[in-house]
Design a protein around this motif. Structure first.
Motif, mmCIF file in Angstrom:
data_model
loop_
_atom_site.group_PDB
_atom_site.id
_atom_site.type_symbol
_atom_site.label_atom_id
_atom_site.label_comp_id
_atom_site.label_asym_id
_atom_site.label_seq_id
_atom_site.Cartn_x
_atom_site.Cartn_y
_atom_site.Cartn_z
ATOM 1 N N TYR A 93 70.912 30.478 66.088
ATOM 2 C CA TYR A 93 69.846 31.464 65.914
ATOM 3 C C TYR A 93 69.925 32.494 67.048
ATOM 4 O O TYR A 93 69.978 32.126 68.227
ATOM 5 C CB TYR A 93 68.491 30.774 65.891
ATOM 6 N N TYR A 94 69.902 33.763 66.651
ATOM 7 C CA TYR A 94 70.052 34.865 67.599
ATOM 8 C C TYR A 94 68.811 35.750 67.608
ATOM 9 O O TYR A 94 68.239 36.053 66.556
ATOM 10 C CB TYR A 94 71.242 35.735 67.209
ATOM 11 N N CYS A 95 68.489 36.201 68.784
ATOM 12 C CA CYS A 95 67.419 37.164 68.989
ATOM 13 C C CYS A 95 68.047 38.564 69.053
ATOM 14 O O CYS A 95 69.124 38.741 69.637
ATOM 15 C CB CYS A 95 66.728 36.820 70.308
ATOM 16 N N ASN A 96 67.366 39.544 68.459
ATOM 17 C CA ASN A 96 67.847 40.928 68.461
ATOM 18 C C ASN A 96 66.706 41.876 68.782
ATOM 19 O O ASN A 96 65.593 41.716 68.273
ATOM 20 C CB ASN A 96 68.443 41.250 67.092
ATOM 21 N N ALA A 97 67.010 42.868 69.600
ATOM 22 C CA ALA A 97 66.050 43.928 69.927
ATOM 23 C C ALA A 97 66.625 45.250 69.455
ATOM 24 O O ALA A 97 67.771 45.586 69.771
ATOM 25 C CB ALA A 97 65.799 43.965 71.426
ATOM 26 N N PHE A 98 65.834 45.994 68.699
ATOM 27 C CA PHE A 98 66.341 47.244 68.121
ATOM 28 C C PHE A 98 65.317 48.354 68.263
ATOM 29 O O PHE A 98 64.139 48.192 67.968
ATOM 30 C CB PHE A 98 66.667 47.043 66.639
ATOM 31 N N ARG A 99 65.839 49.517 68.698
ATOM 32 C CA ARG A 99 65.033 50.742 68.675
ATOM 33 C C ARG A 99 65.980 51.885 68.350
ATOM 34 O O ARG A 99 66.983 52.075 69.045
ATOM 35 C CB ARG A 99 64.348 50.996 70.013
ATOM 36 N N MET A 100 65.677 52.600 67.297
ATOM 37 C CA MET A 100 66.562 53.670 66.841
ATOM 38 C C MET A 100 66.808 54.680 67.952
ATOM 39 O O MET A 100 65.872 55.100 68.642
ATOM 40 C CB MET A 100 65.963 54.351 65.618
ATOM 41 N N PHE A 101 68.066 55.069 68.118
ATOM 42 C CA PHE A 101 68.522 56.048 69.113
ATOM 43 C C PHE A 101 68.331 55.554 70.542
ATOM 44 O O PHE A 101 68.492 56.326 71.481
ATOM 45 C CB PHE A 101 67.821 57.404 68.940
ATOM 46 N N ALA A 102 67.974 54.276 70.717
ATOM 47 C CA ALA A 102 67.754 53.770 72.073
ATOM 48 C C ALA A 102 68.618 52.569 72.394
ATOM 49 O O ALA A 102 69.278 52.538 73.433
ATOM 50 C CB ALA A 102 66.277 53.438 72.274
ATOM 51 N N GLY A 103 68.601 51.563 71.538
ATOM 52 C CA GLY A 103 69.389 50.381 71.854
ATOM 53 C C GLY A 103 69.358 49.349 70.759
ATOM 54 O O GLY A 103 68.452 49.312 69.924
ATOM 55 N N ASN A 104 70.377 48.494 70.772
ATOM 56 C CA ASN A 104 70.499 47.383 69.832
ATOM 57 C C ASN A 104 71.114 46.234 70.619
ATOM 58 O O ASN A 104 72.312 46.238 70.910
ATOM 59 C CB ASN A 104 71.386 47.778 68.656
ATOM 60 N N TYR A 105 70.290 45.263 71.006
ATOM 61 C CA TYR A 105 70.712 44.229 71.936
ATOM 62 C C TYR A 105 70.643 42.847 71.279
ATOM 63 O O TYR A 105 69.778 42.596 70.436
ATOM 64 C CB TYR A 105 69.812 44.237 73.177
ATOM 65 N N TRP A 106 71.558 41.969 71.741
ATOM 66 C CA TRP A 106 71.646 40.620 71.193
ATOM 67 C C TRP A 106 71.604 39.572 72.288
ATOM 68 O O TRP A 106 72.133 39.789 73.386
ATOM 69 C CB TRP A 106 72.966 40.447 70.425
ATOM 70 N N GLY A 107 71.015 38.440 71.969
ATOM 71 C CA GLY A 107 71.094 37.287 72.844
ATOM 72 C C GLY A 107 72.358 36.495 72.567
ATOM 73 O O GLY A 107 73.142 36.825 71.666
ATOM 74 N N GLN A 108 72.525 35.422 73.311
ATOM 75 C CA GLN A 108 73.744 34.603 73.198
ATOM 76 C C GLN A 108 73.613 33.546 72.106
ATOM 77 O O GLN A 108 74.608 32.941 71.717
ATOM 78 C CB GLN A 108 74.056 33.919 74.535
ATOM 79 N N GLY A 109 72.406 33.342 71.621
ATOM 80 C CA GLY A 109 72.177 32.383 70.545
ATOM 81 C C GLY A 109 71.771 31.010 71.044
ATOM 82 O O GLY A 109 72.089 30.614 72.166
ATOM 83 N N THR A 110 71.066 30.295 70.183
ATOM 84 C CA THR A 110 70.679 28.915 70.465
ATOM 85 C C THR A 110 70.939 28.087 69.209
ATOM 86 O O THR A 110 70.625 28.504 68.092
ATOM 87 C CB THR A 110 69.211 28.819 70.919
ATOM 88 N N GLN A 111 71.540 26.920 69.402
ATOM 89 C CA GLN A 111 71.928 26.085 68.275
ATOM 90 C C GLN A 111 70.736 25.294 67.749
ATOM 91 O O GLN A 111 70.025 24.641 68.523
ATOM 92 C CB GLN A 111 73.033 25.115 68.692
ATOM 93 N N VAL A 112 70.542 25.344 66.454
ATOM 94 C CA VAL A 112 69.556 24.515 65.770
ATOM 95 C C VAL A 112 70.311 23.619 64.795
ATOM 96 O O VAL A 112 71.042 24.114 63.934
ATOM 97 C CB VAL A 112 68.513 25.372 65.030
ATOM 98 N N THR A 113 70.136 22.327 64.934
ATOM 99 C CA THR A 113 70.769 21.362 64.051
ATOM 100 C C THR A 113 69.700 20.532 63.371
ATOM 101 O O THR A 113 68.884 19.900 64.049
ATOM 102 C CB THR A 113 71.737 20.455 64.816
ATOM 103 N N VAL A 114 69.703 20.564 62.041
ATOM 104 C CA VAL A 114 68.724 19.813 61.257
ATOM 105 C C VAL A 114 69.467 18.669 60.578
ATOM 106 O O VAL A 114 70.243 18.880 59.647
ATOM 107 C CB VAL A 114 68.023 20.700 60.231
ATOM 108 N N SER A 115 69.229 17.478 61.055
ATOM 109 C CA SER A 115 69.980 16.325 60.558
ATOM 110 C C SER A 115 69.229 15.036 60.842
ATOM 111 O O SER A 115 68.518 14.928 61.843
ATOM 112 C CB SER A 115 71.360 16.273 61.221
ATOM 113 N N SER A 116 69.409 14.078 59.948
ATOM 114 C CA SER A 116 68.812 12.766 60.176
ATOM 115 C C SER A 116 69.801 11.837 60.857
ATOM 116 O O SER A 116 69.478 10.681 61.153
ATOM 117 C CB SER A 116 68.346 12.165 58.843
#
Length: 116
Positions: A93-116
């Motif tokens: 899962y990644y976080c993103n920050a966006f503002r037109m004509f200003a910036g588009n930034y990404w995080g490094q991500g965090t793993q989510v595992t759904v399992s029994s």
């Protein structure tokens, strides 16, 4: 500019997790914030969006009613509360920050595992 996700981990099907994304280096309240996810072998998909400075939200059909996106502009943090998780939602899962004509930034991500 930094976006740092946290809160991922292993959860059983039907369980819940709360992801956080701490932002720095830009005017957080002015940016639209989004959560994406990418499962192995699949394209990155948009999960949820929250407007700037806040209020309006949008969700992928697959998560409506189970996921909630929120933001705290005083803490420069966006959250994703995930309930009733399914195995097929295992992804980075990644976080993103966006503002037109200003910036588009990404995080490094965090793993989510759904399992029994």
């Amino acid at each position: 500019v930094q976006l740092v996700e946290s809160g991922g981990g292993l959860v059983q099907p039907g369980g819940s997790l709360r992801l956080s994304c701490a932002a720095s280096g830009f005017t957080f309240s002015s940016y639209v914030m989004k959560w994406y996810r990418q499962a192995p072998g699949k394209e990155r998909e948009l999960v949820a969006t929250i407007g700037s400075p806040g209020g309006s939200t949008n969700y992928a059909d697959s998560v409506k009613g189970r996921f909630t996106i929120s933001r705290d502009n005083a803490k420069n943090t966006v959250y994703l509360q995930m309930n009733s998780l399914k195995p097929e939602e295992t992804a980075v899962y990644y976080c993103n920050a966006f503002r037109m004509f200003a910036g588009n930034y990404w995080g490094q991500g965090t793993q989510v595992t759904v399992s029994s």
